[in-house]
Design an enzyme around this catalytic site. Structure first.
Site, PDB file in Angstrom:
ATOM      1  CE  LYS A 117     -43.207 -11.035 -26.030  1.00 34.73           C
ATOM      2  NZ  LYS A 117     -44.489 -11.232 -25.325  1.00 34.73           N
ATOM      3  CG  ASP A 153     -44.102 -14.554 -26.704  1.00 27.97           C
ATOM      4  OD1 ASP A 153     -45.005 -14.041 -26.034  1.00 27.97           O
ATOM      5  OD2 ASP A 153     -44.112 -14.531 -27.955  1.00 27.97           O
TER       6      ASP A 153
HETATM    7  N1  GLU Z   1     -45.005 -13.892 -23.283  1.00 28.00           N
HETATM    8  C1  GLU Z   1     -46.094 -13.742 -22.385  1.00 28.00           C
HETATM    9  C2  GLU Z   1     -46.890 -12.502 -22.746  1.00 28.00           C
HETATM   10  O1  GLU Z   1     -47.017 -12.176 -23.920  1.00 28.00           O
HETATM   11  C3  GLU Z   1     -45.681 -13.841 -20.913  1.00 28.00           C
HETATM   12  C4  GLU Z   1     -44.639 -12.850 -20.464  1.00 28.00           C
HETATM   13  C5  GLU Z   1     -44.133 -13.063 -19.043  1.00 28.00           C
HETATM   14  O2  GLU Z   1     -44.611 -13.962 -18.362  1.00 28.00           O
HETATM   15  O3  GLU Z   1     -43.242 -12.300 -18.655  1.00 28.00           O
HETATM   16  O4  GLU Z   1     -47.461 -11.838 -21.922  1.00 28.00           O
END
Ligand code: GLU
Length: 441
Positions: free
Chosen positions: A118, A158
């Protein structure tokens, strides 16, 4: 937990996320002495590495602004690091550690080979112009590009990061790296390597999961009333699919209050959510101003004050408290599928579970987003694009498989299903086994 609390005092979101997983996996862990011998838990709760960097950019008044940027590469046991970027004023290393930890288990549940990561920044997109967003994204990528790559770490969106931001980030990545492949970010535009249905995928996947959960409980979503928090990308997709499946979305909410929609959200209102997000005003009241005969704005109230059958938190962590859970139940709500990451406080989850409200956690319910990112990576690696039908079918299969894993690992002696345990144990077993098989590293 005691050791972690002493080591990371104040990292409340991170400690909360770890606590929930450790509570769930305790019985399984104790049946596997080989996990204990390899100190799997002690290794799994620490990120592999954290990059922190300064991001300096110039605002529309010509003033120099400085923010902090981060990338937390949490765990690569089952594949390259994968997870979104969050731009929000409250972003801290603790928040990104909790999100990276959750991501590791969620990605394991998707059945695709993706590790967990993240990233993001304490940059606040609220009130920023498009040109400011672009300059910030470019400045952010000046540092991030050295940490990522199509086989190393693949970021996506996100909170505060959608298709527009991914575009600016990708443009700058290509400029800096002179790499013109499509594989370093997901959530791209359809004309430059993005997967059809990726924007809708988190919301659609959440509703597919909800359908399976309801089916297992002998119920159907058609005709049910749904309250949704948020009005960003995830809430937008959730409103769209819930409406398509015959449910009535009677509330959406924002930081300023709730919009009550007695007749249910219409497709025009659903489309307008995109404009509300792009405006960077962050006010749900705009919906009631635009559609005064359909929506009523109530300042300072949450979506959880509106009577509904099904609650879908789609906004931010810890957005639904124990008091909210009690209010929902008192108003007739009998199901809550958490779509935001860790959207429900522990007291709310326990209240739901102990009072007959069906509950499923975000890492299972919202995994359709990152799963479709995985499908985007596959298309990029193969240099082709699938049709909407093909992507939707695969998303369906993945959500069904996640539901099955929850049932497999979460069925209790009395026959009920603990979806929190099921999701945590299923994700843990996969990551722990992968770590064990790859030695002490
Ligand atoms: N931010 C999204 C999640 O919490 C998607 C992450 C992504 O597609 O890499 O899963």
């Amino acid at each position: 937990m005691a050791k972690l609390q002493a080591k990371y005092p104040g990292e409340s979101e991170y400690l909360q996320a770890v606590q929930e997983v450790l509570e769930s996996i305790e019985p399984v862990y104790n049946q596997h002495p080989e996990f204990e011998a390899a100190k799997i838990v002690e290794r799994m709760v620490e990120p592999d590495r954290i990059f922190t960097f300064r991001v300096t950019w110039i605002d529309d008044r010509g003033e120099v602004q400085t923010n902090l940027g981060y990338r937390v590469q949490f765990n690569s046991a089952i594949g390259p690091y994968k997870g979104g970027l969050r731009f929000h004023r409250a972003v801290t290393p603790s928040m990104l550690k909790f999100l990276g930890f959750e991501q590791t288990f969620k990605n394991a549940l998707t059945t695709l080979p993706m590790g967990g990561a993240k990233g993001g920044s304490d940059f606040d997109p609220v009130g920023k112009s498009d040109a400011e967003i672009m300059r910030f994204c470019q400045a952010f990528m000046l540092e991030l590009w050295r940490c990522v790559g199509p086989d190393q770490d693949i970021p996506a969106g996100d909170v505060g990061v959608g298709g527009r931001e991914i575009g600016y980030l990708n443009g700058m990545y290509q400029k800096l790296s002179r790499q013109y492949h499509t594989g370093v970010l997901t959530g791209k535009g359809e004309t430059w390597g993005g997967s059809i249905l990726r924007p809708e995928a988190t919301g659609f996947g959440a509703l597919y999961f909800t359908q399976h959960l309801l089916h297992k409980a002998g119920k159907d979503i058609a005709g049910k009333t749904v309250a949704i928090s948020g009005f960003g990308n995830v809430a937008w997709g959730a409103v769209k699919k819930a409406t398509q499946l015959g449910a009535k979305v009677v509330a959406i909410s924002g930081p300023d209050g709730v919009c009550v929609v007695p007749g249910g959200m219409t497709p025009e209102m659903n489309d307008y959510m995109l404009e509300m997000r792009a405006s960077n005003r962050n006010m749900v009241e705009d919906m009631a101003v635009k559609f005064p005969d359909k929506a009523r704005f109530e300042a300072g109230k949450k979506a959880w004050s509106v009577p509904c059958d099904i609650a879908l938190p789609c906004a931010f962590q810890n957005e639904l408290s124990e008091e909210d859970a009690k209010e929902l139940k008192a108003n007739g709500c009998w199901c809550c599928c958490e779509v935001s990451n860790m959207g429900c406080q522990p007291g709310a989850i326990h209240y739901f579970q102990n009072n007959g409200v069906l509950f499923a956690p975000g890492k299972a319910v919202n995994a359709g987003g990152v799963a479709t990112s995985g499908l985007e990576m596959t298309q990029n690696a193969a240099h082709l694009s699938w049709t909407a039908k093909e992507v939707d079918e695969r998303l369906h299969q993945i959500m069904e498989s996640i539901h099955e894993q929850c049932v497999q690992f979460g069925t209790q002696p009395d026959g009920s299903i603990d979806y929190v345990k099921g999701a945590n144990i299923a994700g843990f077993m996969k990551v722990a086994t992968a770590m064990l098989e790859q030695g002490i590293i």
